[in-house]
Motif scaffolding. Structure first.
Motif, PDB file in Angstrom:
ATOM      1  N   ARG A   1       0.828  -1.195   0.000  1.00  0.00           N
ATOM      2  CA  ARG A   1       0.000   0.000   0.000  1.00  0.00           C
ATOM      3  C   ARG A   1       0.863   1.246   0.000  1.00  0.00           C
ATOM      4  N   ARG A   2       1.916   1.229   0.841  1.00  0.00           N
ATOM      5  CA  ARG A   2       2.760   2.413   0.964  1.00  0.00           C
ATOM      6  C   ARG A   2       3.554   2.652  -0.307  1.00  0.00           C
ATOM      7  N   ARG A   3       4.011   1.566  -0.937  1.00  0.00           N
ATOM      8  CA  ARG A   3       4.729   1.737  -2.187  1.00  0.00           C
ATOM      9  C   ARG A   3       3.810   2.333  -3.240  1.00  0.00           C
ATOM     10  N   PHE A   4       2.532   1.905  -3.236  1.00  0.00           N
ATOM     11  CA  PHE A   4       1.562   2.460  -4.182  1.00  0.00           C
ATOM     12  C   PHE A   4       1.359   3.940  -3.947  1.00  0.00           C
TER      13      PHE A   4
ATOM     14  N   ALA B   1       0.851   6.469  -8.871  1.00  0.00           N
ATOM     15  CA  ALA B   1      -0.595   6.617  -8.720  1.00  0.00           C
ATOM     16  C   ALA B   1      -0.966   7.450  -7.512  1.00  0.00           C
ATOM     17  N   GLY B   2      -0.025   7.690  -6.607  1.00  0.00           N
ATOM     18  CA  GLY B   2      -0.365   8.435  -5.401  1.00  0.00           C
ATOM     19  C   GLY B   2      -0.033   9.902  -5.563  1.00  0.00           C
TER      20      GLY B   2
ATOM     21  N   VAL C   1     -16.754   1.929  -5.914  1.00  0.00           N
ATOM     22  CA  VAL C   1     -15.633   2.121  -6.832  1.00  0.00           C
ATOM     23  C   VAL C   1     -15.719   1.116  -7.980  1.00  0.00           C
ATOM     24  N   ARG C   2     -15.937  -0.124  -7.654  1.00  0.00           N
ATOM     25  CA  ARG C   2     -15.989  -1.165  -8.695  1.00  0.00           C
ATOM     26  C   ARG C   2     -17.167  -0.945  -9.645  1.00  0.00           C
ATOM     27  N   ARG C   3     -18.328  -0.611  -9.102  1.00  0.00           N
ATOM     28  CA  ARG C   3     -19.507  -0.415  -9.955  1.00  0.00           C
ATOM     29  C   ARG C   3     -19.346   0.789 -10.868  1.00  0.00           C
ATOM     30  N   ALA C   4     -18.796   1.888 -10.314  1.00  0.00           N
ATOM     31  CA  ALA C   4     -18.599   3.086 -11.125  1.00  0.00           C
ATOM     32  C   ALA C   4     -17.553   2.834 -12.211  1.00  0.00           C
TER      33      ALA C   4
ATOM     34  N   GLU D   1      -5.081   0.171  -6.631  1.00  0.00           N
ATOM     35  CA  GLU D   1      -3.904  -0.479  -7.201  1.00  0.00           C
ATOM     36  C   GLU D   1      -4.310  -1.557  -8.203  1.00  0.00           C
ATOM     37  N   GLU D   2      -5.334  -2.312  -7.858  1.00  0.00           N
ATOM     38  CA  GLU D   2      -5.805  -3.387  -8.736  1.00  0.00           C
ATOM     39  C   GLU D   2      -6.354  -2.854 -10.055  1.00  0.00           C
ATOM     40  N   LEU D   3      -7.124  -1.761  -9.985  1.00  0.00           N
ATOM     41  CA  LEU D   3      -7.817  -1.255 -11.172  1.00  0.00           C
ATOM     42  C   LEU D   3      -7.047  -0.166 -11.911  1.00  0.00           C
TER      43      LEU D   3
END
Length: 418
Positions: free
Chosen positions: A7-10, A15-16, A215-218, A247-249
């Motif tokens: 998470r922290r690397r992301f 992306a952050g 988030v997934r639905r949008a 991160e996944e999407l």
């Protein structure tokens, strides 16, 4: 690598991103380049400005690695500002220092923040990225706050037309839904924004404080460019579900309130009393007993700042991001932008062991339930409300009672419009 480290690397990676005050030396040598010294113009010693050169990507949108939040500029959140002209100068100074990412919303003012941004960015519109937000029930013509939320497609279209006029532009680079409206399916919201994108009025879109399934639905209807959530040393709830989904999407993550409403700058203590008109006086985290309980984290930040030749704000931003400071706050005064050589260190980097140390000192934990148990706080709702939370927020579950109560008044009560 553990999930938390990932998470922290992301957060510290491409992306952050955040909208934050430009603080000289916040970033490492790859992110900032020192400009040549120049006279201050009033006989004062020459000062060294910092030019921000780092760039990050929010999806396909390229922005400066540090942005500028313009929420407080109307003067009705943290109290009065010096002048409207000074707010315009702050934005233009940020542009001069390499900032290309500016964050506002129709709810800020209402409307006034967008007007300030539009005026300040005349002449450089094609060189910057403007993000704004819809979602509160605000009359698009008068700005009257009607209470609650409103993300009906017809309302979104009218709201965007007003934003374009105030921002003096023909398109919005990044349009967020400010808060999820439980009365309108997110698929309908995504469809309305998709139509605006096809019409050329909007380039990219995102969500602020959504739940994971939202988030997934949008994203399934139209790809999201960014999610904007609170993220700082005292509130790390996004690390549980939202950051992994981003991160996944491939969705960018924009932090707001990375300095915990000023607490981690070292300028607030248990004796601080906020002035009339400053919404922080209503935030449970800022009660005298909670401020006293959380002072150890400020003391530790101060110790590290001395060691690194930095400020507590710089260290707290570096901690919040995990490695390099790329977070968001809202300056009200020009010195907060740090245009001069006030901080000359060459970057703040903090090892993850020290991140864990500061959270132990602050009785903080990524899981708000564990934090509440450690702090002895009485839970407020299903997510719990430790002493360190910014408000009794349950937006992650689509339950916005606290926010609706704040927005429902047109009088003197605070309007929590983040």
């Amino acid at each position: 690598m553990s999930d938390n480290n990932s998470r922290r690397r992301f957060l510290a990676g491409a992306a952050g991103v955040a909208a934050a005050p430009v603080v000289a030396g916040l970033l490492g040598p790859a992110e900032a380049a020192q400009a040549s010294s120049r006279p201050a113009g009033n006989g004062a010693p020459a000062r060294t400005a910092t030019t921000l050169t780092g760039r990050r990507r929010l999806g396909r949108l390229k922005v400066s690695s540090v942005g500028l939040g313009c929420q407080t500029m109307p003067g009705n959140l943290y109290g009065p500002v010096s002048s409207r002209a000074d707010m315009v100068k702050i934005i233009r100074s940020a542009v001069d220092q390499g900032v290309t990412f500016f964050d506002t919303a129709e709810a800020y003012g209402p409307f006034e923040s967008e007007r300030i941004v539009g005026e300040a960015l005349r002449g450089v519109r094609d060189d910057v990225v403007i993000a704004t937000k819809f979602g509160w029930n605000i009359d698009p013509d008068t700005g009257q706050q009607l209470g609650g939320l409103n993300s009906r497609p017809a309302h979104i279209r009218r709201a965007v037309d007003g934003m374009l006029r105030r921002l003096r532009t023909d398109h919005i680079d990044l349009l967020y839904q400010h808060r999820v409206d439980p009365a309108v399916p997110i698929e309908h919201v995504a469809g309305a924004v998709q139509d605006l994108i096809k019409a050329g009025k909007v380039r990219h879109w995102g969500l602020s404080e959504p739940g994971p399934q939202t988030v997934r639905r949008a994203h399934a209807v139209h790809p999201l460019t960014a999610v904007q959530n609170e993220h700082n040393l005292l509130w790390r709830g996004s690390e549980q579900q939202i950051l992994p989904i981003c991160e996944e999407l491939g969705i960018g993550f924009v932090c707001w309130a990375p300095l915990a409403y000023g607490f981690t700058t070292g300028t607030i203590n248990p004796y601080t009393r906020f002035t009339a008109g400053d919404f922080r006086q209503y935030v449970p985290r800022n009660s005298p007993e909670n401020l006293a309980a959380n002072m150890p984290v400020v003391q530790l930040l101060g110790e590290w700042a001395v060691r690194k030749g930095a400020t507590p704000a710089q260290v707290s931003l570096a901690l919040a991001a995990g490695a390099e400071a790329v977070d968001r706050a809202d300056p009200q005064r020009h010195p907060h932008l740090a245009p001069a050589g006030e901080h000359r260190h060459r970057g703040v980097r903090v090892h993850r062991r020290r991140v864990r140390r500061v959270h132990r000192r602050a009785r903080c934990d990524p899981d708000p339930r564990r934090t509440a148990a450690r702090a002895g706080a009485r839970p407020l709702g299903r997510r719990g409300a430790p002493a360190l939370t910014s408000h009794e927020r349950t937006a992650g579950r689509g339950n916005l009672r606290g926010w609706l109560q704040g927005m429902g008044s047109l009088g003197e009560e605070p309007r929590w419009m983040r």
